[in-house]
Design a protein around this motif. Structure first.
Motif, PDB file in Angstrom:
ATOM      1  N   LYS A  14      -8.283   5.858   3.526  1.00 40.60           N
ATOM      2  CA  LYS A  14      -9.040   4.771   3.375  1.00 40.60           C
ATOM      3  C   LYS A  14      -8.405   3.317   3.709  1.00 40.60           C
ATOM      4  O   LYS A  14      -9.047   2.505   3.944  1.00 40.60           O
ATOM      5  N   SER A  15      -7.236   3.383   3.054  1.00 35.78           N
ATOM      6  CA  SER A  15      -6.645   2.137   3.145  1.00 35.78           C
ATOM      7  C   SER A  15      -6.057   1.584   4.658  1.00 35.78           C
ATOM      8  O   SER A  15      -6.135   0.686   4.926  1.00 35.78           O
ATOM      9  N   ARG A  16      -5.739   2.720   5.247  1.00 37.73           N
ATOM     10  CA  ARG A  16      -5.618   2.481   6.701  1.00 37.73           C
ATOM     11  C   ARG A  16      -6.692   2.019   7.483  1.00 37.73           C
ATOM     12  O   ARG A  16      -6.472   1.371   8.436  1.00 37.73           O
ATOM     13  N   VAL A  17      -7.954   2.719   7.061  1.00 43.13           N
ATOM     14  CA  VAL A  17      -8.938   2.339   7.870  1.00 43.13           C
ATOM     15  C   VAL A  17      -9.244   0.857   7.689  1.00 43.13           C
ATOM     16  O   VAL A  17      -9.642  -0.030   8.511  1.00 43.13           O
ATOM     17  N   LYS A  18      -9.189   0.447   6.150  1.00 41.85           N
ATOM     18  CA  LYS A  18      -9.548  -0.954   5.801  1.00 41.85           C
ATOM     19  C   LYS A  18      -8.596  -1.750   6.507  1.00 41.85           C
ATOM     20  O   LYS A  18      -8.964  -2.709   7.035  1.00 41.85           O
TER      21      LYS A  18
ATOM     22  N   THR B 232      -3.512  15.461  -5.091  1.00 36.48           N
ATOM     23  CA  THR B 232      -3.113  15.500  -3.735  1.00 36.48           C
ATOM     24  C   THR B 232      -4.150  14.964  -2.562  1.00 36.48           C
ATOM     25  O   THR B 232      -4.012  14.212  -1.849  1.00 36.48           O
ATOM     26  N   ALA B 233      -5.417  15.527  -2.933  1.00 39.38           N
ATOM     27  CA  ALA B 233      -6.384  15.572  -1.976  1.00 39.38           C
ATOM     28  C   ALA B 233      -6.988  14.010  -1.912  1.00 39.38           C
ATOM     29  O   ALA B 233      -7.183  13.407  -1.134  1.00 39.38           O
ATOM     30  N   GLU B 234      -7.041  13.549  -3.432  1.00 38.83           N
ATOM     31  CA  GLU B 234      -7.418  12.050  -3.743  1.00 38.83           C
ATOM     32  C   GLU B 234      -6.395  11.307  -3.238  1.00 38.83           C
ATOM     33  O   GLU B 234      -6.789  10.392  -2.570  1.00 38.83           O
ATOM     34  N   GLU B 235      -5.170  11.405  -3.078  1.00 38.06           N
ATOM     35  CA  GLU B 235      -4.091  10.311  -2.788  1.00 38.06           C
ATOM     36  C   GLU B 235      -4.242  10.358  -1.204  1.00 38.06           C
ATOM     37  O   GLU B 235      -4.387   9.332  -0.577  1.00 38.06           O
ATOM     38  N   ALA B 236      -4.499  11.523  -0.572  1.00 32.43           N
ATOM     39  CA  ALA B 236      -4.644  11.426   0.927  1.00 32.43           C
ATOM     40  C   ALA B 236      -5.886  10.744   1.298  1.00 32.43           C
ATOM     41  O   ALA B 236      -5.895   9.878   2.373  1.00 32.43           O
ATOM     42  N   PHE B 237      -6.960  10.869   0.648  1.00 29.74           N
ATOM     43  CA  PHE B 237      -8.277  10.084   0.777  1.00 29.74           C
ATOM     44  C   PHE B 237      -8.116   8.464   0.683  1.00 29.74           C
ATOM     45  O   PHE B 237      -8.287   7.881   1.695  1.00 29.74           O
ATOM     46  N   VAL B 238      -7.226   8.253  -0.410  1.00 31.33           N
ATOM     47  CA  VAL B 238      -7.127   6.965  -0.638  1.00 31.33           C
ATOM     48  C   VAL B 238      -6.275   6.178   0.477  1.00 31.33           C
ATOM     49  O   VAL B 238      -6.363   5.480   0.970  1.00 31.33           O
ATOM     50  N   ARG B 239      -5.212   6.945   0.808  1.00 31.72           N
ATOM     51  CA  ARG B 239      -4.220   6.554   1.825  1.00 31.72           C
ATOM     52  C   ARG B 239      -5.048   6.539   3.221  1.00 31.72           C
ATOM     53  O   ARG B 239      -5.000   5.300   3.847  1.00 31.72           O
TER      54      ARG B 239
END
Length: 92
Positions: free
Chosen positions: A78-82, A69-76
């Motif tokens: 990161k994608s928003r920042v990108k 869950t933490a990894e999914e939140a991190f990737v989400r």
């Protein structure tokens, strides 16, 4: 104002340490937790009456779900920042 600035600097170092301890190298930690969970599940299948193993499996599953869950939140995030950076570049 100096007092506030000092407290914010202290908080920054604490947050950096917290992030490093709990969320650094999250992808590899998820893979490791998944491998450990798989091993525990194999052991549970080989001895289904061992309640200690079932407790360890439950703990391993909770750890894996928490890290995933933490990894999914991190990737989400990161994608928003990108996306935001890309949008800002094209708008200029």
């Amino acid at each position: 104002m100096d007092c506030l600035s000092f407290k914010i600097r202290q908080l920054k170092s604490l947050l950096k340490d917290f992030n490093k301890e709990f969320y650094s190298d999250i992808h590899n930690r998820v893979l490791k937790a998944k491998e450990e969970l798989d091993q525990l599940q194999i052991q549970c299948l080989s001895s289904p009456s061992d309640s200690v193993l079932h407790g360890l499996e439950k703990d391993g599953l909770m750890k894996y779900v928490e890290l995933a869950t933490a990894e999914e939140a991190f990737v989400r995030q990161k994608s928003r920042v990108k996306w935001l950076v890309t949008t800002l570049i094209f708008c200029q």
